[in-house]
Motif scaffolding. Sequence first.
Motif, PDB file in Angstrom:
ATOM      1  N   UNK A  66       0.835  -1.206   0.000  1.00  0.00           N
ATOM      2  CA  UNK A  66       0.000   0.000   0.000  1.00  0.00           C
ATOM      3  C   UNK A  66       0.867   1.253   0.000  1.00  0.00           C
ATOM      4  N   UNK A  67       2.025   1.175   0.673  1.00  0.00           N
ATOM      5  CA  UNK A  67       2.922   2.339   0.687  1.00  0.00           C
ATOM      6  C   UNK A  67       3.382   2.687  -0.718  1.00  0.00           C
ATOM      7  N   UNK A  68       3.537   1.669  -1.573  1.00  0.00           N
ATOM      8  CA  UNK A  68       3.921   1.932  -2.965  1.00  0.00           C
ATOM      9  C   UNK A  68       2.838   2.721  -3.693  1.00  0.00           C
ATOM     10  N   UNK A  69       1.602   2.597  -3.217  1.00  0.00           N
ATOM     11  CA  UNK A  69       0.469   3.228  -3.900  1.00  0.00           C
ATOM     12  C   UNK A  69       0.074   4.555  -3.263  1.00  0.00           C
ATOM     13  N   UNK A  70       0.846   5.002  -2.287  1.00  0.00           N
ATOM     14  CA  UNK A  70       0.538   6.267  -1.615  1.00  0.00           C
ATOM     15  C   UNK A  70       0.493   7.417  -2.627  1.00  0.00           C
ATOM     16  N   UNK A  71      -0.643   8.102  -2.673  1.00  0.00           N
ATOM     17  CA  UNK A  71      -0.871   9.268  -3.542  1.00  0.00           C
ATOM     18  C   UNK A  71      -0.784   8.935  -5.036  1.00  0.00           C
ATOM     19  N   UNK A  72      -0.860   7.655  -5.374  1.00  0.00           N
ATOM     20  CA  UNK A  72      -0.940   7.269  -6.788  1.00  0.00           C
ATOM     21  C   UNK A  72      -2.385   7.463  -7.261  1.00  0.00           C
ATOM     22  N   UNK A  73      -2.607   7.866  -8.511  1.00  0.00           N
ATOM     23  CA  UNK A  73      -3.990   7.945  -9.015  1.00  0.00           C
ATOM     24  C   UNK A  73      -4.605   6.546  -9.036  1.00  0.00           C
ATOM     25  N   UNK A  99      -8.147   0.760   4.583  1.00  0.00           N
ATOM     26  CA  UNK A  99      -6.773   0.270   4.687  1.00  0.00           C
ATOM     27  C   UNK A  99      -5.778   1.409   4.509  1.00  0.00           C
ATOM     28  N   UNK A 100      -6.010   2.269   3.542  1.00  0.00           N
ATOM     29  CA  UNK A 100      -5.123   3.426   3.333  1.00  0.00           C
ATOM     30  C   UNK A 100      -5.146   4.329   4.560  1.00  0.00           C
ATOM     31  N   UNK A 101      -6.334   4.584   5.090  1.00  0.00           N
ATOM     32  CA  UNK A 101      -6.463   5.475   6.243  1.00  0.00           C
ATOM     33  C   UNK A 101      -5.758   4.903   7.465  1.00  0.00           C
ATOM     34  N   UNK A 102      -5.912   3.594   7.684  1.00  0.00           N
ATOM     35  CA  UNK A 102      -5.291   2.943   8.845  1.00  0.00           C
ATOM     36  C   UNK A 102      -3.776   3.042   8.776  1.00  0.00           C
ATOM     37  N   UNK A 103      -3.223   2.931   7.585  1.00  0.00           N
ATOM     38  CA  UNK A 103      -1.756   3.006   7.430  1.00  0.00           C
ATOM     39  C   UNK A 103      -1.256   4.441   7.270  1.00  0.00           C
ATOM     40  N   UNK A 104      -2.179   5.392   7.373  1.00  0.00           N
ATOM     41  CA  UNK A 104      -1.777   6.801   7.282  1.00  0.00           C
ATOM     42  C   UNK A 104      -1.342   7.202   5.887  1.00  0.00           C
ATOM     43  N   UNK A 105      -1.917   6.578   4.882  1.00  0.00           N
ATOM     44  CA  UNK A 105      -1.546   6.847   3.496  1.00  0.00           C
ATOM     45  C   UNK A 105      -2.633   7.654   2.796  1.00  0.00           C
ATOM     46  N   UNK A 106      -2.263   8.260   1.694  1.00  0.00           N
ATOM     47  CA  UNK A 106      -3.215   9.056   0.922  1.00  0.00           C
ATOM     48  C   UNK A 106      -3.788   8.232  -0.224  1.00  0.00           C
ATOM     49  N   UNK A 107      -5.103   8.087  -0.217  1.00  0.00           N
ATOM     50  CA  UNK A 107      -5.783   7.414  -1.323  1.00  0.00           C
ATOM     51  C   UNK A 107      -6.277   8.494  -2.284  1.00  0.00           C
ATOM     52  N   UNK A 112      -4.085   3.132 -11.342  1.00  0.00           N
ATOM     53  CA  UNK A 112      -3.925   1.721 -10.973  1.00  0.00           C
ATOM     54  C   UNK A 112      -5.137   1.306 -10.153  1.00  0.00           C
ATOM     55  N   UNK A 113      -5.289   0.005  -9.991  1.00  0.00           N
ATOM     56  CA  UNK A 113      -6.496  -0.489  -9.328  1.00  0.00           C
ATOM     57  C   UNK A 113      -6.166  -1.683  -8.445  1.00  0.00           C
TER      58      UNK A 113
END
Length: 300
Positions: free
Chosen positions: A183-190, A209-217, A239-240
């Motif tokens: 998921x970190x690889x997908x942080x702020x990816x479209x 899942x993104x929110x729990x890991x503190x990532x930007x969806x 990406x999907x």
Amino acid sequence: MELKQMRYFLALAQELNFGRAAERLHIAQPPLTRQIRALEEELGTQLFTRSPRGTELTEAGQALLEEVPNILALARRAEEQTQLAGQGFTGRLDVGIFTSGVLNVIPRLLADFHTERPEVKIELHNATKTQQIEALRERRLTVAFNRLVPPSEDIAVEAVHREPFVVALHESHALCTKKNITLADLNDEPMIVYPNLPVYGLAQQVGEAFSTEGLTLRVAQAVEDVVTSIALVAGRFGVCITTESAANLRLPGVVYRPLRSKLLRDIELSCLYRRDDNSPILKAFLTFVRAYRAKRIPLA
């Protein structure tokens, strides 16, 4: 006329001898004689003539002989069809499906069930989760398949299959060089998410899942089904995160990589049905699903 009387009549009409007819029916001669007399009294006409030369059909008896075999054949067919229906071998199975669910397990499951019970007519109905539950309650569906189904008192939910998550990317994307994606690889990816529906589903699970890991969806597109999602990946819109079965969609330029995430490991495909439905076809189908799950589809 009773079916027993018609069977007795047919045996005598074919043998033209009370003794041989009784032997063929595995009964004594007097009960046969009584049944024939009762039949003649009920019809108000003589069916046989009896003389020292033997037994012969009257004109009325000949007319009845032309009809009785068909009646007995229909009765046997009705009995057989009733028994088959009672055992779930005939009838109709209305199945609720959804787009990504028909890419792997469900078609194989239904095909095998059809092979085992070819006289059961299977009707497929593409519907959202909410529509499926409503149709089950209104008895327009016998059974349905979906994911992340909320619990309810009247709808039973059974696990059928678990499949891992994958990430769909365009072959030109930089992440294609990685064997596994986090998921970190997908942080702020479209990102392209689906289904774009108000009920809880895959899109909401990915967001959590993104929110729990503190990532930007970063949602580039929110669509209703997996086919549109993968088509947009092919068009380089983003990406999907999807399920392994989506990899069966071999669109040009799209590649799939396993997703490695503690929060998004796999997702369950479930079978839904009314708890109060005791129909033989549903019972047979559920038995088949459970055997299929135990033998072919590991749930761990």
